[in-house]
Design an enzyme around this catalytic site. Structure first.
Site, mmCIF file in Angstrom:
data_model
loop_
_atom_site.group_PDB
_atom_site.id
_atom_site.type_symbol
_atom_site.label_atom_id
_atom_site.label_comp_id
_atom_site.label_asym_id
_atom_site.label_seq_id
_atom_site.Cartn_x
_atom_site.Cartn_y
_atom_site.Cartn_z
ATOM 1 N N MET A 44 0.844 -1.193 0.000
ATOM 2 C CA MET A 44 0.000 0.000 0.000
ATOM 3 C C MET A 44 0.878 1.242 0.000
ATOM 4 O O MET A 44 1.697 1.422 0.910
ATOM 5 C CB MET A 44 -0.917 0.018 1.224
ATOM 6 C CG MET A 44 -1.873 -1.162 1.302
ATOM 7 S SD MET A 44 -2.984 -1.051 2.732
ATOM 8 C CE MET A 44 -1.827 -1.286 4.094
ATOM 9 N N GLN A 111 8.063 -5.083 -3.071
ATOM 10 C CA GLN A 111 7.389 -4.963 -4.363
ATOM 11 C C GLN A 111 8.090 -3.940 -5.259
ATOM 12 O O GLN A 111 8.298 -2.793 -4.870
ATOM 13 C CB GLN A 111 5.921 -4.574 -4.216
ATOM 14 C CG GLN A 111 5.199 -4.684 -5.556
ATOM 15 C CD GLN A 111 3.732 -4.356 -5.501
ATOM 16 O OE1 GLN A 111 3.378 -3.204 -5.310
ATOM 17 N NE2 GLN A 111 2.883 -5.353 -5.698
ATOM 18 N N CYS A 140 -1.154 -2.195 -10.403
ATOM 19 C CA CYS A 140 -1.484 -0.822 -10.030
ATOM 20 C C CYS A 140 -2.058 -0.086 -11.240
ATOM 21 O O CYS A 140 -1.407 0.006 -12.280
ATOM 22 C CB CYS A 140 -0.255 -0.096 -9.513
ATOM 23 S SG CYS A 140 -0.579 1.610 -9.005
ATOM 24 N N LYS A 181 1.946 -9.796 -8.663
ATOM 25 C CA LYS A 181 0.579 -9.400 -8.279
ATOM 26 C C LYS A 181 -0.090 -8.797 -9.503
ATOM 27 O O LYS A 181 0.394 -7.807 -10.058
ATOM 28 C CB LYS A 181 0.607 -8.385 -7.141
ATOM 29 C CG LYS A 181 -0.768 -7.987 -6.603
ATOM 30 C CD LYS A 181 -0.626 -7.103 -5.360
ATOM 31 C CE LYS A 181 -1.987 -6.816 -4.721
ATOM 32 N NZ LYS A 181 -2.789 -5.882 -5.517
ATOM 33 N N HIS A 209 -5.583 -9.655 -7.719
ATOM 34 C CA HIS A 209 -6.599 -8.692 -7.286
ATOM 35 C C HIS A 209 -7.816 -8.942 -8.158
ATOM 36 O O HIS A 209 -7.746 -8.771 -9.372
ATOM 37 C CB HIS A 209 -6.079 -7.272 -7.456
ATOM 38 C CG HIS A 209 -7.018 -6.233 -6.929
ATOM 39 N ND1 HIS A 209 -6.628 -4.934 -6.710
ATOM 40 C CD2 HIS A 209 -8.328 -6.282 -6.581
ATOM 41 C CE1 HIS A 209 -7.648 -4.233 -6.241
ATOM 42 N NE2 HIS A 209 -8.698 -5.039 -6.170
ATOM 43 N N ASN A 246 -6.851 -11.151 -3.469
ATOM 44 C CA ASN A 246 -6.866 -9.777 -2.984
ATOM 45 C C ASN A 246 -8.165 -9.126 -3.435
ATOM 46 O O ASN A 246 -8.519 -9.207 -4.607
ATOM 47 C CB ASN A 246 -5.653 -9.012 -3.519
ATOM 48 C CG ASN A 246 -5.630 -7.561 -3.088
ATOM 49 O OD1 ASN A 246 -5.195 -6.694 -3.831
ATOM 50 N ND2 ASN A 246 -6.079 -7.261 -1.890
ATOM 51 N N GLY A 247 -8.864 -8.484 -2.491
ATOM 52 C CA GLY A 247 -10.082 -7.790 -2.838
ATOM 53 C C GLY A 247 -11.237 -8.098 -1.917
ATOM 54 O O GLY A 247 -11.708 -9.233 -1.859
ATOM 55 N N ASP A 248 -11.656 -7.108 -1.130
ATOM 56 C CA ASP A 248 -12.865 -7.144 -0.306
ATOM 57 C C ASP A 248 -12.766 -7.911 1.006
ATOM 58 O O ASP A 248 -13.778 -8.045 1.693
ATOM 59 C CB ASP A 248 -14.065 -7.684 -1.094
ATOM 60 C CG ASP A 248 -14.615 -6.657 -2.065
ATOM 61 O OD1 ASP A 248 -14.140 -5.502 -2.030
ATOM 62 O OD2 ASP A 248 -15.504 -7.003 -2.865
ATOM 63 N N ALA A 270 -5.941 -5.212 2.194
ATOM 64 C CA ALA A 270 -5.437 -3.863 1.937
ATOM 65 C C ALA A 270 -6.247 -2.822 2.697
ATOM 66 O O ALA A 270 -5.853 -2.363 3.758
ATOM 67 C CB ALA A 270 -5.453 -3.577 0.436
#
Length: 467
Positions: A44, A111, A140, A181, A209, A246-248, A270
């Site tokens: 992040m 990263q 990203c 990622k 993600h 990754n996500g939610d 995240a």
């Protein structure tokens, strides 16, 4: 490796009167297994600062990712070690580009933001002594990355993406892990083809993600699409590597829902961790403006974390309030921090500046871990068990997620980003190309959820210029 121990030229020393050597860490390396059966802290920007990573490790994170660090930025830094705190700082011309501490090394993934295999290898060699693995940012979506051919732009150039991963794998020692990622592509078929190519480069793990490049955080993650990715990697390809979702995910408990729905190895968190770094624990802290903020501030000052960065991280903190007058106290603390111009103006919040003691507690908690990752069996609930083993606040997260859709594929309540990206949606230079008929010409980005379809994958080649 040996290090040159020097006093940092840009920090005011901590109040400890006598500099002392940092305790030597026992040698420990990541393996493919280290990425499995756990919850991990996502990379992040800004929010993934050293203090946040340390608190995440203290409160259950299996692994932690650094923020994305651009290849060229780290090449022009000077590595300096503080003999008092042990903080390792990669200093640029005006301030530290990146800081770390030896206690996090066995769990630390660095990263890289890059669009050049040679620069990626140079950047990795610069910091390899202080990390355990490298992750290539291929997801990203912000223009800063994509216009330089980095981040999500790599999804449209799989040859370059895979050449970077191959170069890193060949250049790094075998004990250093390499991962990537990515985001989903609009087409599931294209996503699976890309995943197959990435896995064949020899990566130790793959994070997906579950949104596409043009989806926003306010649109639910399409976690249902991950199950086929997991089956491709583990069954059809027979590769025994972790596929990380990754996500939610709202935290360690909610991660169980996602793992059961997708079959993924681990879950990356995240936004929830940005709001509360202790959410990676099965018993996260509540009322964090009383339980976490004072300690976080003390640690930041002790580690000489840049004041502006500390202030930003604290501005993202949110948690449930269980004490009478909790919201008013949260407001008071928040306003005090906003008005403060330095750590010294926050004595009434932190009490004594005992950051060294806070650091000792973190080190003790991390060293007490008997494994490099928390097993999901420790947090999974037996749905047939009438005795709820979890605090009601945590159990309600799982219950709410299940009841919301009759299934497991909906954004859980309260996951909306309280601070959406100020730059707006990342548009390509041919933005209107991706609008469905009837919506072209409208200002701003039309979310996929509203448009009723996902934008097509761009076919043009992005300009490969690093920034």
């Amino acid at each position: 490796m040996q290090s040159v121990w020097r006093t940092m030229s840009r920090r005011a020393h901590s109040e400890s009167p006598v500099p002392r050597s940092v305790k030597r860490m026992k040698i420990s390396h990541l393996t493919k297994e280290s990425y499995k059966n756990g919850v991990v802290l996502a990379p992040m920007v800004r929010s993934g600062a050293l203090p946040t990573r340390l608190f995440a490790l203290k409160h259950g994170a299996s692994l932690v990712w650094t923020p994305e660090l651009i290849d060229k930025a780290i090449l022009h830094t000077e590595r300096v070690v503080d003999p008092v705190t042990g903080v390792i700082s990669y200093n640029g011309k005006s301030r530290a580009v990146w800081t770390t501490h030896p206690i996090e090394k066995p769990y630390l993934i660095y990263q890289i933001g890059t669009a050049d295999p040679d620069l990626a290898v140079q950047a990795a060699k610069t910091v390899v002594q202080d990390v355990s693995g490298f992750d290539l940012n291929c997801g990203c979506p912000v223009p800063f990355s994509t216009k330089g051919g980095m981040g999500a732009a790599l999804l449209t150039n799989p040859d370059l993406l895979c050449s970077i991963l191959t170069a890193l794998r060949e250049a790094m020692p075998p004990e250093i892990t390499i991962s990537a990622k990515i985001r989903l592509l609009p087409s599931q078929e294209d996503t699976l083809k890309l995943v197959e190519r990435i896995v064949n480069t020899g990566v130790s793990a793959l994070t997906v993600h579950c949104r596409t490049r043009y989806m926003r955080d306010r649109e639910r993650a399409m976690i249902e699409r991950l199950k086929e990715v997991v089956e491709l990697v583990n069954v059809k390809m027979g590769k025994d590597i972790a596929v990380i979702e990754n996500g939610d995910a709202q935290g360690a408990v909610d991660a169980v829902r996602i793992r059961k729905a997708t079959g993924c190895s681990s879950v990356m968190i995240a936004r929830a961790a940005e709001a509360n770094p202790t959410c990676l624990s099965t018993t996260p802290l509540v009322d964090i403006h009383q339980t976490l903020v004072p300690s976080y501030l003390r640690l930041c000052k002790y580690l000489d974390n840049h004041w502006a960065l500390t202030k930003f991280c604290l501005s993202q903190f949110r948690s449930a309030q269980t004490q009478p007058g909790g919201k008013l106290e949260e407001k008071r603390v928040r306003e005090t921090i906003v008005k403060a111009r330095s750590y010294d103006e926050l004595v009434d919040i932190v009490g004594a500046w005992t950051g060294e003691e806070d650091m000792k507690e973190i080190i003790k908690a991390i060293e007490a871990r008997d494994d490099q990752h928390i097993r999901f069996t420790e947090v999974e609930m037996d749905e047939t068990d009438t005795a709820d083993p979890l605090p009601s606040l945590l159990a309600s997260v799982v219950a709410a997620a299940k009841s919301a859709s009759g299934g497991e594929f909906i954004t859980p309540p309260a996951t909306q980003n309280p601070h959406p990206p100020a730059s707006g949606a990342p548009l390509d230079t041919e933005g209107d190309v991706y609008r469905p008929a009837g919506m072209r010409g409208m200002r701003g980005f039309v979310p996929a959820l509203i448009a009723g379809q996902d934008p097509a994958t761009p076919t043009h080649m992005p300009t490969l210029v690093t920034v």
